[in-house]
Scaffold this motif. Structure first.
Motif, PDB file in Angstrom:
ATOM      1  N   LEU A   1      22.354 -32.858 -11.816  1.00 37.68           N
ATOM      2  CA  LEU A   1      23.528 -32.535 -12.632  1.00 37.68           C
ATOM      3  C   LEU A   1      24.058 -31.111 -12.427  1.00 37.68           C
ATOM      4  O   LEU A   1      25.280 -30.928 -12.426  1.00 37.68           O
ATOM      5  CB  LEU A   1      23.244 -32.797 -14.108  1.00 37.68           C
ATOM      6  CG  LEU A   1      23.322 -34.258 -14.520  1.00 37.68           C
ATOM      7  CD1 LEU A   1      23.000 -34.406 -16.006  1.00 37.68           C
ATOM      8  CD2 LEU A   1      24.674 -34.860 -14.213  1.00 37.68           C
ATOM      9  N   PRO A   2      23.233 -30.105 -12.245  1.00 33.33           N
ATOM     10  CA  PRO A   2      23.800 -28.759 -12.021  1.00 33.33           C
ATOM     11  C   PRO A   2      24.607 -28.652 -10.718  1.00 33.33           C
ATOM     12  O   PRO A   2      25.449 -27.765 -10.581  1.00 33.33           O
ATOM     13  CB  PRO A   2      22.574 -27.839 -11.975  1.00 33.33           C
ATOM     14  CG  PRO A   2      21.515 -28.562 -12.672  1.00 33.33           C
ATOM     15  CD  PRO A   2      21.782 -30.011 -12.443  1.00 33.33           C
ATOM     16  N   HIS A   3      24.372 -29.547  -9.784  1.00 35.64           N
ATOM     17  CA  HIS A   3      25.041 -29.468  -8.485  1.00 35.64           C
ATOM     18  C   HIS A   3      26.300 -30.328  -8.414  1.00 35.64           C
ATOM     19  O   HIS A   3      26.910 -30.418  -7.358  1.00 35.64           O
ATOM     20  CB  HIS A   3      24.082 -29.877  -7.371  1.00 35.64           C
ATOM     21  CG  HIS A   3      22.868 -29.004  -7.305  1.00 35.64           C
ATOM     22  ND1 HIS A   3      22.920 -27.698  -6.850  1.00 35.64           N
ATOM     23  CD2 HIS A   3      21.593 -29.220  -7.679  1.00 35.64           C
ATOM     24  CE1 HIS A   3      21.721 -27.162  -6.929  1.00 35.64           C
ATOM     25  NE2 HIS A   3      20.879 -28.060  -7.431  1.00 35.64           N
ATOM     26  N   LEU A   4      26.703 -30.925  -9.510  1.00 33.72           N
ATOM     27  CA  LEU A   4      27.907 -31.744  -9.486  1.00 33.72           C
ATOM     28  C   LEU A   4      29.128 -30.951  -9.835  1.00 33.72           C
ATOM     29  O   LEU A   4      29.278 -30.083 -10.499  1.00 33.72           O
ATOM     30  CB  LEU A   4      27.768 -32.930 -10.455  1.00 33.72           C
ATOM     31  CG  LEU A   4      26.747 -33.972 -10.028  1.00 33.72           C
ATOM     32  CD1 LEU A   4      26.667 -35.074 -11.083  1.00 33.72           C
ATOM     33  CD2 LEU A   4      27.132 -34.596  -8.712  1.00 33.72           C
TER      34      LEU A   4
ATOM     35  N   VAL B   1      13.969 -36.657 -14.238  1.00 35.98           N
ATOM     36  CA  VAL B   1      13.773 -35.558 -13.281  1.00 35.98           C
ATOM     37  C   VAL B   1      14.942 -35.507 -12.307  1.00 35.98           C
ATOM     38  O   VAL B   1      15.470 -34.425 -11.994  1.00 35.98           O
ATOM     39  CB  VAL B   1      12.427 -35.706 -12.545  1.00 35.98           C
ATOM     40  CG1 VAL B   1      12.332 -34.796 -11.350  1.00 35.98           C
ATOM     41  CG2 VAL B   1      11.275 -35.468 -13.510  1.00 35.98           C
ATOM     42  N   PHE B   2      15.374 -36.657 -11.838  1.00 37.89           N
ATOM     43  CA  PHE B   2      16.505 -36.678 -10.902  1.00 37.89           C
ATOM     44  C   PHE B   2      17.779 -36.156 -11.560  1.00 37.89           C
ATOM     45  O   PHE B   2      18.532 -35.393 -10.964  1.00 37.89           O
ATOM     46  CB  PHE B   2      16.726 -38.089 -10.368  1.00 37.89           C
ATOM     47  CG  PHE B   2      17.926 -38.198  -9.489  1.00 37.89           C
ATOM     48  CD1 PHE B   2      17.890 -37.727  -8.189  1.00 37.89           C
ATOM     49  CD2 PHE B   2      19.101 -38.756  -9.947  1.00 37.89           C
ATOM     50  CE1 PHE B   2      19.000 -37.800  -7.374  1.00 37.89           C
ATOM     51  CE2 PHE B   2      20.225 -38.841  -9.140  1.00 37.89           C
ATOM     52  CZ  PHE B   2      20.173 -38.357  -7.844  1.00 37.89           C
ATOM     53  N   LEU B   3      18.040 -36.593 -12.799  1.00 36.08           N
ATOM     54  CA  LEU B   3      19.252 -36.139 -13.475  1.00 36.08           C
ATOM     55  C   LEU B   3      19.231 -34.636 -13.735  1.00 36.08           C
ATOM     56  O   LEU B   3      20.256 -33.962 -13.565  1.00 36.08           O
ATOM     57  CB  LEU B   3      19.434 -36.891 -14.794  1.00 36.08           C
ATOM     58  CG  LEU B   3      20.053 -38.267 -14.707  1.00 36.08           C
ATOM     59  CD1 LEU B   3      20.132 -38.908 -16.081  1.00 36.08           C
ATOM     60  CD2 LEU B   3      21.435 -38.198 -14.082  1.00 36.08           C
TER      61      LEU B   3
END
Length: 107
Positions: free
Chosen positions: A104-107, A98-100
């Motif tokens: 990931l879209p915000h990196l 869930v965290f990934l």
């Protein structure tokens, strides 16, 4: 001529064999402890970009290995401890996933 019978020690009761059996019993109990520790670490470390997922997989593997060990199969507390390790590992994998997916879209 009389035959004297010597009492031969039983090969199954040697001190080395009892130490080996005790160490194998402790090894099975250690797997369940390791499973719980890795599962708890996977929950705590879920935010470290995949590290919690890896720890969760290791916790599940250690829990399955503990459940299949003969020393743990006969012990209900250790069997439940191995199950707890499997469940915490699965929860750590879920939290890490869930965290990934959120990060990931915000990196």
């Amino acid at each position: 001529m009389t035959a004297t019978t010597q009492s031969r020690p039983d090969p199954g009761s040697s001190p080395a064999r009892s130490r080996l059996a005790r160490s194998q019993h402790l090894q099975g109990e250690r797997w369940s402890d390791i499973s719980v520790m890795l599962g708890a670490l996977s929950i705590v470390m879920f935010w470290m970009f995949g590290f919690g997922i890896v720890l969760g997989v290791c916790a599940i593997a250690a829990g399955v290995a503990a459940n299949r060990h003969p020393a743990v199969e006969g012990s209900e507390p250790k069997s439940l401890e191995a199950l707890l390790g499997i469940l915490t590992g699965a929860f750590g994998i879920a939290a890490g996933t869930v965290f990934l997916t959120a990060a990931l879209p915000h990196l």
